[in-house]
Design a protein around this motif. Structure first.
Motif, PDB file in Angstrom:
ATOM      1  N   MET A  43       0.832  -1.201   0.000  1.00  0.00           N
ATOM      2  CA  MET A  43       0.000   0.000   0.000  1.00  0.00           C
ATOM      3  C   MET A  43       0.870   1.256   0.000  1.00  0.00           C
ATOM      4  O   MET A  43       0.570   2.233  -0.671  1.00  0.00           O
ATOM      5  CB  MET A  43      -0.958  -0.017   1.191  1.00  0.00           C
ATOM      6  N   LEU A  44       1.956   1.173   0.760  1.00  0.00           N
ATOM      7  CA  LEU A  44       2.854   2.330   0.807  1.00  0.00           C
ATOM      8  C   LEU A  44       3.412   2.666  -0.570  1.00  0.00           C
ATOM      9  O   LEU A  44       3.664   3.828  -0.883  1.00  0.00           O
ATOM     10  CB  LEU A  44       4.015   2.063   1.766  1.00  0.00           C
ATOM     11  N   ASN A  45       3.624   1.654  -1.396  1.00  0.00           N
ATOM     12  CA  ASN A  45       4.102   1.910  -2.756  1.00  0.00           C
ATOM     13  C   ASN A  45       3.224   2.928  -3.462  1.00  0.00           C
ATOM     14  O   ASN A  45       3.709   3.844  -4.122  1.00  0.00           O
ATOM     15  CB  ASN A  45       4.109   0.617  -3.592  1.00  0.00           C
ATOM     16  N   ALA A  46       1.910   2.747  -3.323  1.00  0.00           N
ATOM     17  CA  ALA A  46       0.985   3.673  -3.971  1.00  0.00           C
ATOM     18  C   ALA A  46       1.050   5.046  -3.309  1.00  0.00           C
ATOM     19  O   ALA A  46       1.159   6.074  -3.980  1.00  0.00           O
ATOM     20  CB  ALA A  46      -0.432   3.114  -3.922  1.00  0.00           C
ATOM     21  N   VAL A  47       1.018   5.039  -1.967  1.00  0.00           N
ATOM     22  CA  VAL A  47       1.009   6.304  -1.238  1.00  0.00           C
ATOM     23  C   VAL A  47       2.269   7.116  -1.542  1.00  0.00           C
ATOM     24  O   VAL A  47       2.218   8.322  -1.759  1.00  0.00           O
ATOM     25  CB  VAL A  47       0.877   6.044   0.278  1.00  0.00           C
ATOM     26  N   ASN A  92       3.777   7.309  -4.129  1.00  0.00           N
ATOM     27  CA  ASN A  92       3.659   7.916  -5.448  1.00  0.00           C
ATOM     28  C   ASN A  92       2.469   8.865  -5.534  1.00  0.00           C
ATOM     29  O   ASN A  92       1.998   9.201  -6.616  1.00  0.00           O
ATOM     30  CB  ASN A  92       3.540   6.839  -6.519  1.00  0.00           C
ATOM     31  N   GLY A  93       1.947   9.246  -4.370  1.00  0.00           N
ATOM     32  CA  GLY A  93       0.891  10.248  -4.337  1.00  0.00           C
ATOM     33  C   GLY A  93      -0.514   9.708  -4.524  1.00  0.00           C
ATOM     34  O   GLY A  93      -1.467  10.467  -4.595  1.00  0.00           O
ATOM     35  N   ALA A  94      -0.669   8.376  -4.612  1.00  0.00           N
ATOM     36  CA  ALA A  94      -2.005   7.807  -4.784  1.00  0.00           C
ATOM     37  C   ALA A  94      -2.527   7.293  -3.446  1.00  0.00           C
ATOM     38  O   ALA A  94      -1.790   7.228  -2.461  1.00  0.00           O
ATOM     39  CB  ALA A  94      -1.969   6.678  -5.801  1.00  0.00           C
ATOM     40  N   GLN A  95      -3.807   6.909  -3.418  1.00  0.00           N
ATOM     41  CA  GLN A  95      -4.373   6.308  -2.211  1.00  0.00           C
ATOM     42  C   GLN A  95      -4.378   4.789  -2.337  1.00  0.00           C
ATOM     43  O   GLN A  95      -4.299   4.244  -3.440  1.00  0.00           O
ATOM     44  CB  GLN A  95      -5.821   6.771  -2.027  1.00  0.00           C
ATOM     45  N   ALA A  96      -4.476   4.149  -1.196  1.00  0.00           N
ATOM     46  CA  ALA A  96      -4.582   2.690  -1.202  1.00  0.00           C
ATOM     47  C   ALA A  96      -5.685   2.280  -0.253  1.00  0.00           C
ATOM     48  O   ALA A  96      -6.017   3.014   0.688  1.00  0.00           O
ATOM     49  CB  ALA A  96      -3.264   2.060  -0.783  1.00  0.00           C
ATOM     50  N   THR A  97      -6.262   1.118  -0.510  1.00  0.00           N
ATOM     51  CA  THR A  97      -7.325   0.649   0.361  1.00  0.00           C
ATOM     52  C   THR A  97      -7.136  -0.820   0.697  1.00  0.00           C
ATOM     53  O   THR A  97      -6.524  -1.568  -0.060  1.00  0.00           O
ATOM     54  CB  THR A  97      -8.715   0.861  -0.302  1.00  0.00           C
ATOM     55  N   LEU A  98      -7.633  -1.201   1.869  1.00  0.00           N
ATOM     56  CA  LEU A  98      -7.630  -2.609   2.237  1.00  0.00           C
ATOM     57  C   LEU A  98      -9.043  -2.986   2.617  1.00  0.00           C
ATOM     58  O   LEU A  98      -9.670  -2.310   3.432  1.00  0.00           O
ATOM     59  CB  LEU A  98      -6.680  -2.868   3.409  1.00  0.00           C
ATOM     60  N   MET A  99      -9.523  -4.049   1.991  1.00  0.00           N
ATOM     61  CA  MET A  99     -10.887  -4.477   2.270  1.00  0.00           C
ATOM     62  C   MET A  99     -10.914  -5.849   2.903  1.00  0.00           C
ATOM     63  O   MET A  99     -10.247  -6.760   2.425  1.00  0.00           O
ATOM     64  CB  MET A  99     -11.675  -4.495   0.975  1.00  0.00           C
ATOM     65  N   ALA A 100     -11.705  -5.965   3.959  1.00  0.00           N
ATOM     66  CA  ALA A 100     -11.801  -7.238   4.675  1.00  0.00           C
ATOM     67  C   ALA A 100     -13.226  -7.762   4.564  1.00  0.00           C
ATOM     68  O   ALA A 100     -14.153  -6.991   4.346  1.00  0.00           O
ATOM     69  CB  ALA A 100     -11.431  -7.020   6.136  1.00  0.00           C
ATOM     70  N   PRO A 101     -13.393  -9.064   4.732  1.00  0.00           N
ATOM     71  CA  PRO A 101     -14.736  -9.635   4.541  1.00  0.00           C
ATOM     72  C   PRO A 101     -15.711  -9.318   5.668  1.00  0.00           C
ATOM     73  O   PRO A 101     -16.908  -9.393   5.473  1.00  0.00           O
ATOM     74  CB  PRO A 101     -14.474 -11.140   4.455  1.00  0.00           C
ATOM     75  N   THR A 102     -15.211  -8.998   6.839  1.00  0.00           N
ATOM     76  CA  THR A 102     -16.131  -8.700   7.939  1.00  0.00           C
ATOM     77  C   THR A 102     -15.694  -7.439   8.671  1.00  0.00           C
ATOM     78  O   THR A 102     -14.543  -7.015   8.593  1.00  0.00           O
ATOM     79  CB  THR A 102     -16.159  -9.826   8.992  1.00  0.00           C
ATOM     80  N   GLU A 103     -16.647  -6.929   9.369  1.00  0.00           N
ATOM     81  CA  GLU A 103     -16.434  -5.763  10.208  1.00  0.00           C
ATOM     82  C   GLU A 103     -15.301  -6.005  11.220  1.00  0.00           C
ATOM     83  O   GLU A 103     -14.383  -5.209  11.360  1.00  0.00           O
ATOM     84  CB  GLU A 103     -17.757  -5.523  10.938  1.00  0.00           C
ATOM     85  N   ILE A 104     -15.393  -7.140  11.907  1.00  0.00           N
ATOM     86  CA  ILE A 104     -14.390  -7.454  12.932  1.00  0.00           C
ATOM     87  C   ILE A 104     -12.999  -7.446  12.320  1.00  0.00           C
ATOM     88  O   ILE A 104     -12.060  -6.875  12.863  1.00  0.00           O
ATOM     89  CB  ILE A 104     -14.615  -8.865  13.541  1.00  0.00           C
ATOM     90  N   LEU A 105     -12.888  -8.087  11.169  1.00  0.00           N
ATOM     91  CA  LEU A 105     -11.581  -8.175  10.536  1.00  0.00           C
ATOM     92  C   LEU A 105     -11.074  -6.823  10.077  1.00  0.00           C
ATOM     93  O   LEU A 105      -9.883  -6.526  10.184  1.00  0.00           O
ATOM     94  CB  LEU A 105     -11.650  -9.120   9.343  1.00  0.00           C
ATOM     95  N   ALA A 106     -11.969  -6.010   9.588  1.00  0.00           N
ATOM     96  CA  ALA A 106     -11.556  -4.683   9.142  1.00  0.00           C
ATOM     97  C   ALA A 106     -10.978  -3.904  10.323  1.00  0.00           C
ATOM     98  O   ALA A 106      -9.912  -3.283  10.224  1.00  0.00           O
ATOM     99  CB  ALA A 106     -12.739  -3.935   8.539  1.00  0.00           C
ATOM    100  N   ARG A 107     -11.671  -3.985  11.459  1.00  0.00           N
ATOM    101  CA  ARG A 107     -11.202  -3.264  12.654  1.00  0.00           C
ATOM    102  C   ARG A 107      -9.861  -3.826  13.125  1.00  0.00           C
ATOM    103  O   ARG A 107      -8.967  -3.093  13.542  1.00  0.00           O
ATOM    104  CB  ARG A 107     -12.222  -3.379  13.794  1.00  0.00           C
ATOM    105  N   GLN A 108      -9.768  -5.153  13.045  1.00  0.00           N
ATOM    106  CA  GLN A 108      -8.532  -5.788  13.480  1.00  0.00           C
ATOM    107  C   GLN A 108      -7.352  -5.371  12.609  1.00  0.00           C
ATOM    108  O   GLN A 108      -6.284  -5.055  13.102  1.00  0.00           O
ATOM    109  CB  GLN A 108      -8.730  -7.284  13.364  1.00  0.00           C
ATOM    110  N   HIS A 109      -7.576  -5.352  11.315  1.00  0.00           N
ATOM    111  CA  HIS A 109      -6.534  -4.892  10.395  1.00  0.00           C
ATOM    112  C   HIS A 109      -6.128  -3.471  10.741  1.00  0.00           C
ATOM    113  O   HIS A 109      -4.948  -3.124  10.750  1.00  0.00           O
ATOM    114  CB  HIS A 109      -7.046  -4.920   8.949  1.00  0.00           C
ATOM    115  N   ALA A 110      -7.143  -2.649  11.015  1.00  0.00           N
ATOM    116  CA  ALA A 110      -6.854  -1.252  11.323  1.00  0.00           C
ATOM    117  C   ALA A 110      -5.994  -1.151  12.575  1.00  0.00           C
ATOM    118  O   ALA A 110      -5.023  -0.388  12.617  1.00  0.00           O
ATOM    119  CB  ALA A 110      -8.154  -0.482  11.494  1.00  0.00           C
ATOM    120  N   ASP A 111      -6.342  -1.977  13.589  1.00  0.00           N
ATOM    121  CA  ASP A 111      -5.563  -1.945  14.833  1.00  0.00           C
ATOM    122  C   ASP A 111      -4.103  -2.300  14.562  1.00  0.00           C
ATOM    123  O   ASP A 111      -3.193  -1.722  15.150  1.00  0.00           O
ATOM    124  CB  ASP A 111      -6.129  -2.944  15.852  1.00  0.00           C
ATOM    125  N   ASN A 112      -3.889  -3.268  13.671  1.00  0.00           N
ATOM    126  CA  ASN A 112      -2.526  -3.681  13.376  1.00  0.00           C
ATOM    127  C   ASN A 112      -1.792  -2.689  12.476  1.00  0.00           C
ATOM    128  O   ASN A 112      -0.594  -2.476  12.611  1.00  0.00           O
ATOM    129  CB  ASN A 112      -2.519  -5.049  12.676  1.00  0.00           C
TER     130      ASN A 112
END
Ligand code: ADP
Ligand code: MG
Length: 711
Positions: free
Chosen positions: A325-329, A331-351
């Motif tokens: 993701m940093l590769n994109a950032v 270079n001035g672009a945005q990056a996103t990470l998508m998880a299958p569940t709410e819990i997982l999304a929050r967990q990814h964010a925490d990490n």
């Protein structure tokens, strides 16, 4: 109009536009076949996983009854399947209801009784008239020193015998359907089999001595002997190859159209990368270094990245996702990470948040839970680019979220497969590089079918310092002493997952089983026990999970919902009840929930009575290894490919004609073939191309057909 077919509009499904007419007989409903009414059609549909003639023809025999062995009575061995030519001598009819009728027959070497239970007298006399010469086929059994044949499976006059198949195919059946019916339907279907243009490369076909498509179909349904059932038989090989080729061709085509679209060429390895690596308390493993190097290459190239990162739970995918993701950032672009569940999304964010903050990158989380003003504020940051990294659920991307400039997307699939979603996503982005992460190690051969549209990186090496999980098999009967042991473990601070079995396919029953176990444990351990299952409200689930995570409860009883996600490093004991009911991959995923910290972890696989041989083997594999890739290969060996990929749930086409792993080499060949075809003839305009179009229509590869139609 050939016999065996009644042409009615009802028997034709709405054809895919452009489908060649030659395929019509294969796409008719089976009710169009002689002797197949709506009831049988329903059963056939269930049996063949479809109600068209081609579905029926794709239902291949698994055995044969070989009636070619025609000895005299004297030479017919006990237990052998034989065809005897006999003279009928006399009938001795059943004296009582439960006694059999016997028909004494002989040839010049001896006598034999044909034995019938519950047979009507007039029927017996009709098919076996005394004095007549008849042919009977079936299994010889010796009873009190006398040869007999109970319910011969074919009887006829010498003349009729000419019409009886010497080798009869035996099909997999389902309740309510006889082999005879399937044979009859197949015979009717074969009576109107079209011949199709040859889509195979001639040289390739010759090398394998493969028959034409229609000859192959005829051959598999008229097996000349048991050899004809083997995956190595040329007719089976050909049909398997066709099936693979259709799939691989579709994938190659989609890929071609995706890559044609311009991607971006990023610079990689800048200051942010360095800052992030410096902030890590560890060095990357070899596998991590390899993977990020592969990702860098993709992202530097002006084509779009479509890469799969495979690695067990705990293999260290998160940091790779962050670097990508940093590769994109950078270079001035945005990056996103998508998880299958709410819990997982929050967990990814925490990490991830701390990692990104360490290099001065802004990161927001957006899920369905963000509402009102808060959501609007987040959306503004995403739209104006102040949010450089956006973490959310899969739904996020489908929503009308606007990015200032999205350049890279990571999709965490855990172990849900969705070729379709992936294709949709790729169609949506503008040159967006895509990295898909999966925690399911998939055997190499299956990667081609599940992820054939992607390049693959594998994290096949775990970060150092993990203690192996002590895995034990425990019989259900010894569950009490195990629970006593838990008491001691809890006293010394252990946290425990207790997974309850899958009862049939019913979620309600799962819940009942889990609830029962919960109550039993609660009676013992009081309020230190919690329960989560699929029927609970997400908030309630989250609350219990949070309690477990915080250590407010020690035992978490769960249905398989915990499979997807949740990260509680302090949990060190995994108990799986009726472990024999789970697939290997599932067991592996579940076990992966423990053993994440530095303390010794345990996994108890509790099994019920009457283990099948396969179940026993599965549990043994679990005890022997923790290597997800090895487990996946074993899993493939022990059960079908379709099951592993969860074809039904994901809408992924499974295989009917091909068998894995037996046909793996064909799959690899089909992939190479498909790539070459698309390189030379991307729109399938050559004469082989025209035949290949027929193949795509035959296997309904709509995704590819769409491209053909749009030109
Ligand atoms: P995954 O996402 O593949 O399940 P994670 O990325 O969550 O795995 O990593 C699991 C744990 O291992 C995390 O605590 C992470 O910080 C740690 N980790 C990752 N890579 C390494 C490494 N190279 N050396 C040591 N620890 C690592
Ligand atoms: Mg993770």
């Amino acid at each position: 109009m050939p016999s065996g077919l009644a042409e009615t509009s009802e028997n034709n499904q709405k054809p895919q536009p452009g489908r060649p007419f030659a395929l019509d007989p294969l796409f008719r409903r089976v009710t169009a076949l002689d002797g197949i009414g709506p009831r049988n059609a329903g059963l056939l549909q269930k049996l063949c996983d479809g109600d068209r003639v081609f579905d029926l023809l794709s239902h291949l025999p698994i055995a044969v009854i070989d009636r070619r062995h025609a000895p005299s009575i004297k030479d017919a061995a006990d237990g052998a399947i034989v065809t005897l030519t006999l003279t009928v001598e006399k009938h001795s009819l059943a004296a009582r209801r439960n006694m059999p009728s016997r028909v004494r027959c002989r040839d010049e070497t001896g006598a034999i009784d044909l034995v019938f239970f519950h047979a009507r007298k007039d029927w017996l006399v009709k098919i076996l008239p005394p004095g007549a010469t008849i042919v009977a086929s079936g299994k010889i059994e010796y009873f009190q020193g006398q040869p007999q044949m109970v319910h011969p499976d074919a009887i006829g006059t010498a003349e009729e015998w000419r019409d009886i198949a010497r080798v009869e195919p035996v099909y997999p059946l389902t309740q309510g359907i006889s082999n005879k019916l399937v044979c009859k339907a197949v015979t009717a279907a074969l009576g109107n089999l079209p011949s199709l243009p040859e889509w195979l490369d001639e040289a390739h076909k010759k090398r394998g001595r493969w028959p034409s498509w229609d000859d192959a179909i005829r051959a598999v349904h008229n097996p000349a002997g048991a050899d004809a059932l083997l995956p190595a038989h040329p007719a089976r090989q050909r049909l398997a190859y066709d099936e693979f080729l259709a799939g691989q061709l579709a994938i190659a085509m989609v890929r071609y159209h995706q890559q044609k679209r311009q991607g971006r060429a990023y610079q990689t390895g800048g200051a942010m990368r360095k800052a992030l690596l410096d902030s890590l308390p560890f060095a990357l493993t070899g596998a991590q270094q390899r993977s990020i190097a592969e990702i860098d290459m993709d992202m530097q190239a002006p084509m779009r990245m479509l890469r799969l990162l495979q690695g067990d739970v705990g293999a260290g995918k998160t940091v790779i996702a962050a670097l990508a993701m940093l590769n994109a950032v950078e270079n001035g672009a945005q990056a996103t990470l998508m998880a299958p569940t709410e819990i997982l999304a929050r967990q990814h964010a925490d990490n991830l948040k701390p990692l990104f903050e360490a290099c001065g990158v802004s990161c927001v989380v957006l899920t369905g839970r963000d509402k009102g003003k808060g959501r609007e504020a987040l959306m503004t940051q995403i739209a104006d680019g102040t949010a450089q990294i956006v973490i959310g659920t899969h739904a996020l991307f489908q929503d009308t979220i606007a990015f200032a400039d999205l350049g890279m997307a990571v999709i965490d699939e855990q172990h849900r497969f969705g070729v379709h979603q992936r294709l949709m996503l790729a169609a949506k982005g503008k040159g967006v590089d895509v990295l898909v992460m999966t925690a399911t190690p998939i055997p190499r051969t299956l990667t081609l079918t599940a992820y054939g549209d992607m390049d693959v990186s594998r994290l096949d090496e775990k970060p150092p310092g993990r203690k192996p999980i002590d895995t034990r098999l425990i019989s259900n009967e010894h569950i009490e002493p195990m629970i006593d042991g838990l008491q001691r473990q809890i006293a010394s601070g252990a946290r425990i997952y207790w997974v309850c079995p899958l009862v049939e396919e019913s979620e309600l029953m799962d819940v009942a089983a889990a609830t029962e176990r919960y109550e039993i444990l609660q009676a013992r351990f009081g309020d230190r026990v919690g329960l989560v299952h699929g029927r609970m409200k997400p908030e309630d689930k989250d609350r219990v999970m949070a309690q477990f995570s915080a250590g407010d409860i020690d035992i978490l009883v769960a249905t398989t919902v915990i499979e997807v996600g949740v990260d509680v490093p302090a949990a060190t004991i995994m108990i799986i009840e009726h472990a024999e009911r789970f697939g290997l991959s599932q067991l592996h995923q579940l076990r992966g929930r423990v053993g994440r910290g530095g303390t010794q972890s345990y996994c108890f696989l509790v099994y019920g009575k009457n283990l099948t041989a396969t179940a026993r083997q599965r549990l043994k594999v679990m005890r022997e290894t923790e290597d997800g890739f090895r487990i996946a290969e074993k899993d493939l060996e022990l059960r079908g490919a379709g099951e592993i990929l969860g074809t039904r749930q994901s809408g992924m086409p499974g295989f009917k004609l091909a068998t894995l792993p037996a046909h793996s080499d064909l799959l690899a060949a089909a992939r190479d073939d498909a790539r070459l075809i698309i390189q030379k003839d991307p729109h399938l305009n050559t004469s082989r191309g025209a035949a290949l179009r027929v193949l795509l229509y035959l296997f309904e590869r709509d995704q590819a057909i769409k491209f053909l139609q749009s030109g």
